[in-house]
Scaffold this active site. Structure first.
Site, PDB file in Angstrom:
ATOM      1  N   LYS A  39      31.278 -11.765  19.100  1.00 21.62           N
ATOM      2  CA  LYS A  39      30.319 -11.694  18.128  1.00 21.62           C
ATOM      3  C   LYS A  39      29.131 -12.188  18.105  1.00 21.62           C
ATOM      4  O   LYS A  39      28.644 -12.865  17.002  1.00 21.62           O
ATOM      5  CB  LYS A  39      30.699 -10.836  17.389  1.00 21.62           C
ATOM      6  CG  LYS A  39      29.557  -9.501  16.794  1.00 21.62           C
ATOM      7  CD  LYS A  39      30.104  -8.680  15.491  1.00 21.62           C
ATOM      8  CE  LYS A  39      29.515  -9.605  14.314  1.00 21.62           C
ATOM      9  NZ  LYS A  39      28.715  -9.449  13.682  1.00 21.62           N
ATOM     10  N   ASP A  66      25.758  -8.298  18.373  1.00 22.81           N
ATOM     11  CA  ASP A  66      25.481  -6.973  17.911  1.00 22.81           C
ATOM     12  C   ASP A  66      24.038  -6.951  17.156  1.00 22.81           C
ATOM     13  O   ASP A  66      23.958  -7.918  16.138  1.00 22.81           O
ATOM     14  CB  ASP A  66      26.538  -7.788  16.626  1.00 22.81           C
ATOM     15  CG  ASP A  66      26.782  -6.670  15.527  1.00 22.81           C
ATOM     16  OD1 ASP A  66      26.731  -5.538  15.275  1.00 22.81           O
ATOM     17  OD2 ASP A  66      27.406  -7.050  13.868  1.00 22.81           O
ATOM     18  N   LEU A  67      23.215  -6.230  17.738  1.00 23.03           N
ATOM     19  CA  LEU A  67      21.425  -6.596  17.030  1.00 23.03           C
ATOM     20  C   LEU A  67      20.986  -5.259  16.450  1.00 23.03           C
ATOM     21  O   LEU A  67      20.495  -5.143  15.866  1.00 23.03           O
ATOM     22  CB  LEU A  67      20.200  -6.301  18.110  1.00 23.03           C
ATOM     23  CG  LEU A  67      21.003  -8.112  18.998  1.00 23.03           C
ATOM     24  CD1 LEU A  67      20.277  -8.341  20.554  1.00 23.03           C
ATOM     25  CD2 LEU A  67      20.833  -8.908  17.980  1.00 23.03           C
ATOM     26  N   LYS A  68      22.607  -4.242  16.383  1.00 26.53           N
ATOM     27  CA  LYS A  68      22.124  -3.691  15.586  1.00 26.53           C
ATOM     28  C   LYS A  68      20.608  -2.499  15.801  1.00 26.53           C
ATOM     29  O   LYS A  68      19.902  -2.215  15.098  1.00 26.53           O
ATOM     30  CB  LYS A  68      22.464  -3.596  14.116  1.00 26.53           C
ATOM     31  CG  LYS A  68      23.921  -3.276  14.134  1.00 26.53           C
ATOM     32  CD  LYS A  68      24.194  -4.002  12.641  1.00 26.53           C
ATOM     33  CE  LYS A  68      25.234  -4.171  11.683  1.00 26.53           C
ATOM     34  NZ  LYS A  68      25.565  -5.957  12.228  1.00 26.53           N
ATOM     35  N   PHE A  69      20.085  -2.153  17.305  1.00 26.94           N
ATOM     36  CA  PHE A  69      19.165  -1.573  17.281  1.00 26.94           C
ATOM     37  C   PHE A  69      18.910  -0.583  16.576  1.00 26.94           C
ATOM     38  O   PHE A  69      19.343   0.595  16.995  1.00 26.94           O
ATOM     39  CB  PHE A  69      19.219  -1.047  19.250  1.00 26.94           C
ATOM     40  CG  PHE A  69      19.235  -2.629  20.369  1.00 26.94           C
ATOM     41  CD1 PHE A  69      18.481  -4.020  19.588  1.00 26.94           C
ATOM     42  CD2 PHE A  69      19.762  -2.394  20.822  1.00 26.94           C
ATOM     43  CE1 PHE A  69      18.313  -4.868  20.312  1.00 26.94           C
ATOM     44  CE2 PHE A  69      20.246  -3.663  21.710  1.00 26.94           C
ATOM     45  CZ  PHE A  69      19.566  -4.575  21.672  1.00 26.94           C
ATOM     46  N   HIS A  70      17.530   0.053  16.451  1.00 27.91           N
ATOM     47  CA  HIS A  70      16.950   1.270  15.282  1.00 27.91           C
ATOM     48  C   HIS A  70      15.477   0.863  15.814  1.00 27.91           C
ATOM     49  O   HIS A  70      14.913   0.542  14.740  1.00 27.91           O
ATOM     50  CB  HIS A  70      17.463   0.999  14.108  1.00 27.91           C
ATOM     51  CG  HIS A  70      16.928   2.235  12.986  1.00 27.91           C
ATOM     52  ND1 HIS A  70      18.046   2.463  12.042  1.00 27.91           N
ATOM     53  CD2 HIS A  70      17.075   2.768  13.532  1.00 27.91           C
ATOM     54  CE1 HIS A  70      17.227   3.732  11.544  1.00 27.91           C
ATOM     55  NE2 HIS A  70      17.427   4.046  12.790  1.00 27.91           N
ATOM     56  N   ASP A  71      15.385   2.182  16.383  1.00 26.21           N
ATOM     57  CA  ASP A  71      13.581   2.183  16.970  1.00 26.21           C
ATOM     58  C   ASP A  71      13.501   3.419  17.610  1.00 26.21           C
ATOM     59  O   ASP A  71      14.062   4.793  16.946  1.00 26.21           O
ATOM     60  CB  ASP A  71      12.881   1.327  17.965  1.00 26.21           C
ATOM     61  CG  ASP A  71      12.087   0.440  16.853  1.00 26.21           C
ATOM     62  OD1 ASP A  71      10.886   1.606  17.052  1.00 26.21           O
ATOM     63  OD2 ASP A  71      11.658   0.050  16.862  1.00 26.21           O
ATOM     64  N   ILE A  72      12.280   3.581  17.765  1.00 30.99           N
ATOM     65  CA  ILE A  72      11.863   5.035  18.218  1.00 30.99           C
ATOM     66  C   ILE A  72      13.109   5.246  20.183  1.00 30.99           C
ATOM     67  O   ILE A  72      13.844   4.160  20.644  1.00 30.99           O
ATOM     68  CB  ILE A  72      10.756   5.521  19.133  1.00 30.99           C
ATOM     69  CG1 ILE A  72      10.019   3.987  19.772  1.00 30.99           C
ATOM     70  CG2 ILE A  72       9.691   5.221  17.690  1.00 30.99           C
ATOM     71  CD1 ILE A  72       8.685   4.623  20.148  1.00 30.99           C
ATOM     72  N   PRO A  73      13.074   5.911  20.231  1.00 34.91           N
ATOM     73  CA  PRO A  73      14.005   6.618  21.479  1.00 34.91           C
ATOM     74  C   PRO A  73      14.219   5.765  22.460  1.00 34.91           C
ATOM     75  O   PRO A  73      14.842   4.871  23.312  1.00 34.91           O
ATOM     76  CB  PRO A  73      14.257   7.976  22.083  1.00 34.91           C
ATOM     77  CG  PRO A  73      13.985   8.498  20.418  1.00 34.91           C
ATOM     78  CD  PRO A  73      13.144   8.135  19.862  1.00 34.91           C
ATOM     79  N   THR A 128      29.076  -1.768   5.650  1.00 36.83           N
ATOM     80  CA  THR A 128      30.037  -1.546   4.589  1.00 36.83           C
ATOM     81  C   THR A 128      28.910  -1.823   3.196  1.00 36.83           C
ATOM     82  O   THR A 128      29.669  -1.561   2.105  1.00 36.83           O
ATOM     83  CB  THR A 128      30.708  -3.039   4.926  1.00 36.83           C
ATOM     84  OG1 THR A 128      30.324  -3.939   5.349  1.00 36.83           O
ATOM     85  CG2 THR A 128      31.905  -2.344   5.311  1.00 36.83           C
ATOM     86  N   GLY A 218      35.085 -13.787  11.180  1.00 34.91           N
ATOM     87  CA  GLY A 218      33.891 -14.619  10.994  1.00 34.91           C
ATOM     88  C   GLY A 218      34.272 -15.756  10.524  1.00 34.91           C
ATOM     89  O   GLY A 218      35.326 -16.774  10.487  1.00 34.91           O
ATOM     90  N   ARG A 219      34.205 -15.417   8.764  1.00 34.89           N
ATOM     91  CA  ARG A 219      33.734 -16.752   8.059  1.00 34.89           C
ATOM     92  C   ARG A 219      36.254 -16.898   8.294  1.00 34.89           C
ATOM     93  O   ARG A 219      35.890 -18.328   8.276  1.00 34.89           O
ATOM     94  CB  ARG A 219      33.887 -16.624   7.050  1.00 34.89           C
ATOM     95  CG  ARG A 219      32.056 -16.186   7.330  1.00 34.89           C
ATOM     96  CD  ARG A 219      31.533 -15.901   5.608  1.00 34.89           C
ATOM     97  NE  ARG A 219      31.713 -13.925   5.724  1.00 34.89           N
ATOM     98  CZ  ARG A 219      31.417 -13.228   5.242  1.00 34.89           C
ATOM     99  NH1 ARG A 219      30.501 -14.843   3.812  1.00 34.89           N
ATOM    100  NH2 ARG A 219      31.432 -11.776   4.991  1.00 34.89           N
TER     101      ARG A 219
HETATM  102  O1  C5P Z   1      32.900 -13.474   8.453  1.00 37.80           O
HETATM  103  P1  C5P Z   1      33.584 -12.038   8.643  1.00 37.80           P
HETATM  104  O2  C5P Z   1      34.298 -12.298   8.958  1.00 37.80           O
HETATM  105  O3  C5P Z   1      33.194 -11.306   6.544  1.00 37.80           O
HETATM  106  O4  C5P Z   1      32.490 -11.144   9.076  1.00 37.80           O
HETATM  107  C1  C5P Z   1      32.586  -9.935   9.905  1.00 37.80           C
HETATM  108  C2  C5P Z   1      31.492 -10.057  10.781  1.00 37.80           C
HETATM  109  O5  C5P Z   1      30.948  -8.855  10.992  1.00 37.80           O
HETATM  110  C3  C5P Z   1      29.952 -10.476   9.997  1.00 37.80           C
HETATM  111  O6  C5P Z   1      29.241 -11.159  11.811  1.00 37.80           O
HETATM  112  C4  C5P Z   1      29.196  -9.585   9.416  1.00 37.80           C
HETATM  113  O7  C5P Z   1      27.471  -9.198   9.535  1.00 37.80           O
HETATM  114  C5  C5P Z   1      29.583  -8.486  10.624  1.00 37.80           C
HETATM  115  N1  C5P Z   1      29.550  -6.834  10.253  1.00 37.80           N
HETATM  116  C6  C5P Z   1      30.175  -6.584   8.726  1.00 37.80           C
HETATM  117  N2  C5P Z   1      30.216  -5.282   8.079  1.00 37.80           N
HETATM  118  C7  C5P Z   1      29.949  -3.844   8.834  1.00 37.80           C
HETATM  119  C8  C5P Z   1      29.401  -4.802   9.802  1.00 37.80           C
HETATM  120  C9  C5P Z   1      29.379  -5.614  10.209  1.00 37.80           C
HETATM  121  O8  C5P Z   1      30.884  -7.228   8.136  1.00 37.80           O
HETATM  122  N3  C5P Z   1      29.470  -3.156   8.390  1.00 37.80           N
END
Ligand code: C5P
Length: 241
Positions: A39, A66-73, A128, A218-219
């Site tokens: 990702k 995962d750039l989460k676009f949000h703008d005009i269509p 979240t 991620g982490r």
């Molecule tokens: O490090 P971790 O496992 O918490 O990473 C989760 C990834 O998912 C991060 O890139 C975080 O930005 C993304 N994410 C999230 N919750 C969301 C949407 C995306 O944790 N609702």
């Protein structure tokens, strides 16, 4: 329905949450055999740009942009088409952008010429980090759960290929979604791992049992002293589910 044929590694996208190209490239090299892909979010893409997408693709991995676009269509349609041309497998838009924006993005995917891969477009329901106070402050009615469900329904109605949601919402979305709908969930923590700043966490087996298609981690992997060992442990958790 989730695809029971997917191998444990085919379920996992590793979040490359770093602004550092060398760090990201090292993680790609180390972890490609243990994941479906990576990702790439706003931090890494803003710092490095399309070359990091190319590096992951060259390693044989899939890319979740995962750039989460949000703008005009019109603008979101253009950005989505540009993402498709990069060759990414998954790409996100904010469902809060509304019906016209979601449909324009989906039309941009469907309208790609032959030879350009069509990414699966994912609607991000509710972050979240959004709590009841935040929803009220911006004028959204309902609880975080009901708002997320509403946005999942809208994503389905607009023909998107999937959504991103917290582990808590997976089962409810699975009940109303088409069979091949892709559900991607972050907030995954192996048993006994630190939750970091994640509020609604689940173990890999809990998320898969609820109906997740892909897990984003991620982490727990990239910040581990030995990322390969951490990924292998996570795959064992997935295999045991
Ligand atoms: O490090 P971790 O496992 O918490 O990473 C989760 C990834 O998912 C991060 O890139 C975080 O930005 C993304 N994410 C999230 N919750 C969301 C949407 C995306 O944790 N609702």
């Amino acid at each position: 329905m989730t695809d029971p044929q997917l191998s444990p590694a085919a379920r996992l996208f590793v979040a490359l949450d770093t602004p550092d190209r060398a760090v990201a490239e090292r993680l790609i090299r180390l972890l490609s055999p243990y994941a479906a892909g990576f990702k790439i979010g706003k931090t890494l893409f803003t710092a490095v740009g399309p070359p990091i997408v190319a590096a992951a693709l060259d390693a044989g991995a899939r890319v979740f942009l995962d750039l989460k676009f949000h703008d005009i269509p019109h603008t979101v349609a253009g950005a989505t088409a540009a993402a498709a041309r990069l060759g990414v497998h998954l790409c996100t838009v904010h469902a809060l952008g509304g019906r016209a924006m979601l449909q324009a993005a989906q039309d941009a995917v469907a309208g790609q010429p032959a030879g350009v891969a069509r990414p699966i477009l994912l609607g991000v329901t509710l972050l979240t980090s959004a709590d009841q106070a935040m929803l009220e402050e911006v004028g959204l009615t309902g609880t975080p759960e009901t708002v997320a469900q509403r946005l999942a329904r809208l994503s389905i109605a607009c023909g998107l290929g999937g959504i991103v949601c917290s582990p808590r919402e997976i089962a409810g979305v699975r009940r109303i979604a088409p069979d091949d709908f892709v559900i991607v969930t972050p907030g995954i923590r192996p048993k006994d791992a630190a939750s970091d700043d994640q509020q609604r966490i689940a173990t890999p087996s809990e998320a898969l049992a609820a109906g997740a298609t892909y897990l984003v981690v991620g982490r727990p992997i990239i910040a581990a002293p030995d990322p390969v060992a951490a990924a292998q442990r996570l795959l064992e958790d997935i295999a045991a589910s």
